[in-house]
Design an enzyme around this catalytic site. Structure first.
Site, PDB file in Angstrom:
ATOM      1  N   CYS A 116     -11.937 -11.604  42.701  1.00 12.03           N
ATOM      2  CA  CYS A 116     -10.861 -12.367  43.472  1.00 12.03           C
ATOM      3  C   CYS A 116      -9.388 -11.742  43.564  1.00 12.03           C
ATOM      4  CB  CYS A 116     -10.669 -13.737  43.182  1.00 12.03           C
ATOM      5  SG  CYS A 116     -12.453 -14.534  43.299  1.00 12.03           S
ATOM      6  N   HIS A 256      -4.211 -16.565  45.880  1.00 17.29           N
ATOM      7  CA  HIS A 256      -5.674 -16.577  46.223  1.00 17.29           C
ATOM      8  C   HIS A 256      -6.052 -18.320  46.198  1.00 17.29           C
ATOM      9  CE1 HIS A 256      -9.956 -16.068  45.550  1.00 17.29           C
ATOM     10  NE2 HIS A 256      -9.769 -16.504  44.193  1.00 17.29           N
ATOM     11  N   ASN A 286     -13.002 -20.605  48.776  1.00 16.14           N
ATOM     12  CA  ASN A 286     -12.846 -19.239  47.963  1.00 16.14           C
ATOM     13  C   ASN A 286     -13.750 -18.243  48.711  1.00 16.14           C
ATOM     14  OD1 ASN A 286     -12.677 -17.081  46.418  1.00 16.14           O
ATOM     15  ND2 ASN A 286     -12.601 -18.559  44.386  1.00 16.14           N
TER      16      ASN A 286
HETATM   17  C1  LIG Z   1     -14.951 -25.594  39.063  1.00 14.72           C
HETATM   18  C2  LIG Z   1     -14.080 -26.706  39.107  1.00 14.72           C
HETATM   19  C3  LIG Z   1     -13.160 -27.158  40.212  1.00 14.72           C
HETATM   20  C4  LIG Z   1     -14.517 -27.862  38.258  1.00 14.72           C
HETATM   21  O1  LIG Z   1     -13.313 -28.775  38.238  1.00 14.72           O
HETATM   22  P1  LIG Z   1     -13.073 -29.556  36.681  1.00 14.72           P
HETATM   23  O2  LIG Z   1     -12.128 -30.589  37.083  1.00 14.72           O
HETATM   24  O3  LIG Z   1     -12.837 -28.382  35.702  1.00 14.72           O
HETATM   25  O4  LIG Z   1     -14.517 -30.258  36.442  1.00 14.72           O
HETATM   26  P2  LIG Z   1     -15.247 -30.143  35.222  1.00 14.72           P
HETATM   27  O5  LIG Z   1     -15.907 -29.016  34.935  1.00 14.72           O
HETATM   28  O6  LIG Z   1     -14.384 -30.594  34.187  1.00 14.72           O
HETATM   29  O7  LIG Z   1     -16.269 -31.321  35.613  1.00 14.72           O
HETATM   30  C5  LIG Z   1     -15.805 -32.727  35.466  1.00 14.72           C
HETATM   31  C6  LIG Z   1     -17.301 -33.807  35.702  1.00 14.72           C
HETATM   32  O8  LIG Z   1     -17.688 -33.651  37.289  1.00 14.72           O
HETATM   33  C7  LIG Z   1     -19.035 -33.119  37.211  1.00 14.72           C
HETATM   34  N1  LIG Z   1     -19.161 -32.173  38.429  1.00 14.72           N
HETATM   35  C8  LIG Z   1     -19.078 -30.773  38.289  1.00 14.72           C
HETATM   36  N2  LIG Z   1     -19.271 -30.541  39.627  1.00 14.72           N
HETATM   37  C9  LIG Z   1     -19.289 -31.441  40.375  1.00 14.72           C
HETATM   38  C10 LIG Z   1     -19.622 -31.588  42.034  1.00 14.72           C
HETATM   39  N3  LIG Z   1     -19.723 -30.775  42.774  1.00 14.72           N
HETATM   40  N4  LIG Z   1     -19.420 -32.868  42.186  1.00 14.72           N
HETATM   41  C11 LIG Z   1     -19.702 -33.963  41.580  1.00 14.72           C
HETATM   42  N5  LIG Z   1     -19.414 -33.795  40.205  1.00 14.72           N
HETATM   43  C12 LIG Z   1     -19.202 -32.585  39.628  1.00 14.72           C
HETATM   44  C13 LIG Z   1     -19.128 -32.276  36.038  1.00 14.72           C
HETATM   45  O9  LIG Z   1     -20.626 -32.462  35.780  1.00 14.72           O
HETATM   46  C14 LIG Z   1     -18.289 -33.272  35.046  1.00 14.72           C
HETATM   47  O10 LIG Z   1     -19.031 -34.484  34.579  1.00 14.72           O
HETATM   48  P3  LIG Z   1     -18.993 -34.930  33.275  1.00 14.72           P
HETATM   49  O11 LIG Z   1     -17.516 -35.512  33.047  1.00 14.72           O
HETATM   50  O12 LIG Z   1     -20.120 -36.052  33.163  1.00 14.72           O
HETATM   51  O13 LIG Z   1     -19.642 -34.057  32.267  1.00 14.72           O
HETATM   52  C15 LIG Z   1     -12.612 -26.082  38.342  1.00 14.72           C
HETATM   53  O14 LIG Z   1     -12.995 -25.807  37.046  1.00 14.72           O
HETATM   54  C16 LIG Z   1     -12.059 -24.805  38.731  1.00 14.72           C
HETATM   55  O15 LIG Z   1     -11.483 -24.821  39.994  1.00 14.72           O
HETATM   56  N6  LIG Z   1     -12.226 -23.761  37.964  1.00 14.72           N
HETATM   57  C17 LIG Z   1     -11.680 -22.507  38.415  1.00 14.72           C
HETATM   58  C18 LIG Z   1     -12.235 -21.781  39.459  1.00 14.72           C
HETATM   59  C19 LIG Z   1     -11.461 -20.621  39.873  1.00 14.72           C
HETATM   60  O16 LIG Z   1     -10.592 -20.542  39.777  1.00 14.72           O
HETATM   61  N7  LIG Z   1     -12.388 -19.760  39.989  1.00 14.72           N
HETATM   62  C20 LIG Z   1     -11.549 -18.422  39.984  1.00 14.72           C
HETATM   63  C21 LIG Z   1     -12.629 -17.284  40.237  1.00 14.72           C
HETATM   64  S1  LIG Z   1     -11.824 -16.806  41.593  1.00 14.72           S
END
Ligand SMILES: CC(C)(COP(=O)(O)OP(=O)(O)OC[C@H]1O[C@@H](n2cnc3c(N)ncnc32)[C@H](O)[C@@H]1OP(=O)(O)O)[C@@H](O)C(=O)NCCC(=O)NCCS
Length: 334
Positions: A116, A256, A286
């Site tokens: 990215c 980004h 993204n």
């Molecule tokens: C991926 C992302 C959006 C997830 O958000 P988060 O707040 O970290 O969420 P978590 O992974 O802690 O998950 C929280 C809960 O939601 C659930 N969950 C995950 N994806 C889900 C979805 N699409 N819909 C509903 N629930 C979801 C998880 O299973 C978890 O459930 P639990 O508490 O029962 O275990 C976030 O971590 C993120 O943006 N990460 C960085 C991405 C990024 O910058 N990538 C860079 C590459 S360029």
């Protein structure tokens, strides 16, 4: 003496027509619109449909539009660099394909893979050729067809990504406009947290790698989130300090588009209000190397000559980077 800098003198973007909404994703995996919007800021993303179309198709559309808009002929281009993590093929590179599709011949063209952060890396690299006086006109493209490596049974990643491409024209400028500074960094500790396991030379494709769904993006979201917030914010603050910029001096943060919360944290650290942050994650998700040029394309009409822009990115690797750009034109008097 004013040194020659690489100024962005035009920008163009391309996104496919097909809109994948949160409502449609709700039918594919166990998720919901409210969760996706509150955790990421994404409402919809674009998906490239059609047999035999890869990232080069979108990159070529963006470049065609850019050449037309800037009244530039393919013969005038000295170099084309494409940032992509989803090349059409392992080889030849996507930049070669884009050149062929738009009629650019007999110049150097190559890909950069920095996930990215690819666009910031490519911009940094391309500008060197202009600063040394070697080349006068360079195209930098960011193009990614993330849908090709997204697992639409994995709710933790499939909600995030979309397809798109953006391209900028870089030209020599000796009036103080252009890319004035940049920082690019990487740390291989990112490998276990964000990767596509198989398909490369370490784990070539086999029936087993396919059965184990190893040709898709794997992401440990929380780990990536922590790194992204810290590195994007640190790096942006560093470039501001290095160049004596306060939050008030920055006209636009061009981040980004991975997660709205990461963007807000970066803006906050820089002392830049959200009214000065380019944001289109809600409509494109993204798009990896394409997010930053797509933002510039969307906001071009609001940009004024002399605006200070800070571009900031973070991605797999880990890679991250930031660029300080003094914008070279106002849209109304191009
Ligand atoms: C991926 C992302 C959006 C997830 O958000 P988060 O707040 O970290 O969420 P978590 O992974 O802690 O998950 C929280 C809960 O939601 C659930 N969950 C995950 N994806 C889900 C979805 N699409 N819909 C509903 N629930 C979801 C998880 O299973 C978890 O459930 P639990 O508490 O029962 O275990 C976030 O971590 C993120 O943006 N990460 C960085 C991405 C990024 O910058 N990538 C860079 C590459 S360029």
């Amino acid at each position: 003496m004013t040194h020659v800098k690489a100024a962005i003198t035009g920008v163009f973007g391309y996104v496919p027509d097909y809109v994948l909404t949160n409502a449609e994703l709700e039918k594919m995996v166990d998720t919901n619109d409210e969760w996706i919007i509150s955790r990421t800021g994404i409402k919809e993303r674009r998906i490239l449909k059609g047999e035999g179309k890869g990232s080069s198709h979108m990159g070529a559309e963006a470049v065609k539009g850019l050449l037309e808009k800037t009244n530039t002929s393919p013969e005038e281009i000295d170099l084309l660099v494409c940032a992509t993590t989803t090349p059409d093929f392992i080889f030849p590179c996507t930049a070669n394909l884009i050149c062929d599709m738009v009629g650019i011949r007999n110049i150097g063209s190559f890909d950069i893979q920095a996930a990215c952060s690819g666009f910031v890396y490519a911009l940094t690299l391309a500008s060197q050729f202009i600063e040394t006086g070697k080349y006068k006109k360079i195209i930098v493209v960011g193009a990614d067809k993330m849908s090709a490596i997204t697992d639409y049974t994995d709710r933790t990643t499939c909600i995030l990504f979309g397809d798109g491409a953006g391209a900028v024209l870089l030209e020599a400028n000796n009036e103080g406009y252009g890319l004035l500074d940049s920082i690019i960094r990487s740390d291989g500790v990112g490998l276990p947290h964000l990767n596509q396991k198989a398909g490369g030379s370490r784990y070539p494709p086999t029936h087993e790698t396919i059965d184990q769904r190893q040709h898709y993006v794997y992401q440990d979201g929380q780990q990536v989130f922590k790194f992204a917030v810290k590195k994007m914010a640190d790096c942006s603050a560093e470039i501001m300090e290095k160049n004596g910029l306060s939050g008030d001096d920055v006209a636009w943060l061009v981040p980004h588009q991975a997660n709205k919360r990461i963007i807000e944290a970066t803006a906050n650290r820089m002392g830049v209000g959200m009214d000065k942050v380019m944001l289109n994650i809600q409509k494109y998700g993204n798009t990896t190397a394409a997010t930053i040029p797509l933002c510039l394309w969307d906001y071009e009409s609001q940009l004024k000559k002399g605006d200070n822009l800070v571009l900031a990115a973070f991605g797999g690797g880990f890679t991250w980077g930031t660029a300080y750009v003094k914008w070279a034109y106002s849209a109304d008097n191009e």
